[in-house]
Design an enzyme around this catalytic site. Structure first.
Site, PDB file in Angstrom:
ATOM      1  N   LEU A  14       0.811  -1.220   0.000  1.00  0.00           N
ATOM      2  CA  LEU A  14       0.000   0.000   0.000  1.00  0.00           C
ATOM      3  C   LEU A  14       0.842   1.266   0.000  1.00  0.00           C
ATOM      4  O   LEU A  14       0.407   2.309  -0.485  1.00  0.00           O
ATOM      5  CB  LEU A  14      -0.930   0.009   1.220  1.00  0.00           C
ATOM      6  N   GLU A  16       5.206   2.892   1.055  1.00  0.00           N
ATOM      7  CA  GLU A  16       6.544   2.633   1.589  1.00  0.00           C
ATOM      8  C   GLU A  16       7.193   3.934   2.015  1.00  0.00           C
ATOM      9  O   GLU A  16       7.131   4.936   1.298  1.00  0.00           O
ATOM     10  CB  GLU A  16       7.409   1.929   0.546  1.00  0.00           C
ATOM     11  N   GLY A  17       7.791   3.926   3.204  1.00  0.00           N
ATOM     12  CA  GLY A  17       8.552   5.053   3.694  1.00  0.00           C
ATOM     13  C   GLY A  17       9.999   4.651   3.901  1.00  0.00           C
ATOM     14  O   GLY A  17      10.437   3.588   3.451  1.00  0.00           O
ATOM     15  N   THR A  18      10.753   5.502   4.596  1.00  0.00           N
ATOM     16  CA  THR A  18      12.182   5.238   4.794  1.00  0.00           C
ATOM     17  C   THR A  18      12.421   3.979   5.606  1.00  0.00           C
ATOM     18  O   THR A  18      13.324   3.191   5.298  1.00  0.00           O
ATOM     19  CB  THR A  18      12.836   6.434   5.499  1.00  0.00           C
ATOM     20  N   ALA A  20       9.656   1.861   6.907  1.00  0.00           N
ATOM     21  CA  ALA A  20       8.498   0.978   7.042  1.00  0.00           C
ATOM     22  C   ALA A  20       7.804   0.799   5.699  1.00  0.00           C
ATOM     23  O   ALA A  20       7.836   1.690   4.847  1.00  0.00           O
ATOM     24  CB  ALA A  20       7.518   1.525   8.075  1.00  0.00           C
ATOM     25  N   VAL A  22       3.949  -0.638   4.243  1.00  0.00           N
ATOM     26  CA  VAL A  22       2.596  -1.015   4.657  1.00  0.00           C
ATOM     27  C   VAL A  22       1.982  -1.912   3.584  1.00  0.00           C
ATOM     28  O   VAL A  22       2.035  -1.599   2.390  1.00  0.00           O
ATOM     29  CB  VAL A  22       1.709   0.226   4.884  1.00  0.00           C
ATOM     30  N   LYS A  36       1.890  -2.936   8.990  1.00  0.00           N
ATOM     31  CA  LYS A  36       2.996  -1.987   8.883  1.00  0.00           C
ATOM     32  C   LYS A  36       4.266  -2.688   9.327  1.00  0.00           C
ATOM     33  O   LYS A  36       4.439  -3.012  10.506  1.00  0.00           O
ATOM     34  CB  LYS A  36       2.716  -0.752   9.754  1.00  0.00           C
ATOM     35  N   ASP A 129       1.369  15.474  14.374  1.00  0.00           N
ATOM     36  CA  ASP A 129       1.513  15.348  12.913  1.00  0.00           C
ATOM     37  C   ASP A 129       0.148  15.209  12.243  1.00  0.00           C
ATOM     38  O   ASP A 129      -0.027  14.371  11.342  1.00  0.00           O
ATOM     39  CB  ASP A 129       2.411  14.175  12.532  1.00  0.00           C
TER      40      ASP A 129
END
Length: 316
Positions: A14, A16-18, A20, A22, A36, A129
């Site tokens: 679904l 993607e971050g630095t 993690a 999902v 996650k 946030d």
């Protein structure tokens, strides 16, 4: 914990971050989740502090307007949070110009978001946030506050905090000016910026850099002074920024604010203006915002969640 790992089948990435990724996942009963997967071993202590915060707070918070954590499991490479699967977010709804908003729809999204935030604040948790992409939407239309990686327990008055929190467009002015002491009112400012964005269908104060964010905020809302915000001149970055910002802007009169939000009622504008007060002590709490005439007295009543505009992703 290996038994938990075997319960879930990852079927689609679904996002993607630095640190993690999902996935959409299912279990043996064909229930759908978001998993996650947080990478381990990337940090000195083995795990990102944001992952620890998210796990801690989601274990503590249970509310219809906050994303639910169902399970946790780990393997040699990842810590896996099994979360409620949510089909869209408020950012996608705002950006989808095929969707038509009514006044009652905006009121419903704000009401649900503030209820979730009220539960966080009465649990002494600052989110830090809030933005449309972190307000997820369930299939039944309910808003769910998500992503608690920057959240923390509300600070003591003299406790030092980092000002580098909240995505720039939703960052309160005390943070932009480097304050190391702040309260849950930074979340209220962010919700005010989201409120404005819902009415405008575009971000209200979209700075291109931190300096531009300060300059644009002053241009839109006026340059703050000691008269309207006692103590502003003593904030860490105030002097430096004011030497770079040569033009001073007056606080816009109510008539100008009304022209920016032509479809907004008096009650809506009063709530918006209170949430975007420069002086943090003058912003409403979540409780007083929820009890404002906008929600309590004014018609139309909020749209029922199941009847809110739905993006195409609801059918996927």
């Amino acid at each position: 914990m290996a038994a938990s790992a075997n319960k879930y089948k990852l079927i689609k990435k679904l996002g993607e971050g630095t640190y993690a990724v999902v996935y959409k996942a299912t279990d043996a009963q064909n229930n759908t989740y978001a998993v996650k997967r947080i990478k381990l071993g990337e940090f000195k202590d083995g795990i990102d502090i944001s992952a620890i915060r998210e796990l801690k707070f989601l274990q503590e918070i249970r509310h219809v307007n906050v994303i639910a954590l169902y399970d946790v499991y780990s393997d040699q490479e990842t810590l896996n949070l099994v979360l409620e699967f949510l089909v869209s977010d408020l950012e996608h709804i705002i950006q989808d110009k095929s969707l038509i908003f009514q006044t009652a729809d905006i009121k419903a999204w704000m009401l649900m978001s503030l209820r979730g935030l009220h539960h966080c604040h009465r649990s002494y948790i600052m989110h830090r946030d809030l933005k449309p992409s972190n307000l997820l939407i369930a299939a039944d239309g309910n808003i769910k506050i998500a992503d608690f990686g920057l959240a923390r327990v509300a600070a003591y008055p003299q406790e030092y905090l980092t000002p580098t929190v909240v995505t720039r467009w939703y960052r309160a002015p005390e943070l932009l000016l480097g304050s190391r002491h702040y309260t849950e009112s930074v979340d209220i400012w962010a919700m005010g910026a989201i409120f404005a964005e819902l009415m405008l269908r575009t971000p209200y104060i979209p700075g291109a850099s931190d300096f531009d964010q300060v300059e644009l905020t002053f241009r839109v809302l006026g340059t703050p002074t000691e008269e309207i915000w006692p103590g502003v001149s003593s904030l860490p970055l105030y002097d430096d920024l004011m030497t770079k910002i040569t033009q001073r802007h007056p606080v816009p009169p109510p008539s100008e604010i009304s022209l920016r939000f032509m479809a907004a009622s008096t009650a809506a504008l009063n709530l918006l203006n209170s949430m975007l007060e420069y002086d943090p002590s003058k912003r409403p709490t979540t409780e007083s915002a929820l009890l404002s005439p906008y929600f309590v007295e004014e018609l139309p009543r909020p749209t029922k969640p199941q009847n809110l505009p739905k993006p195409p992703s609801f059918s996927s």
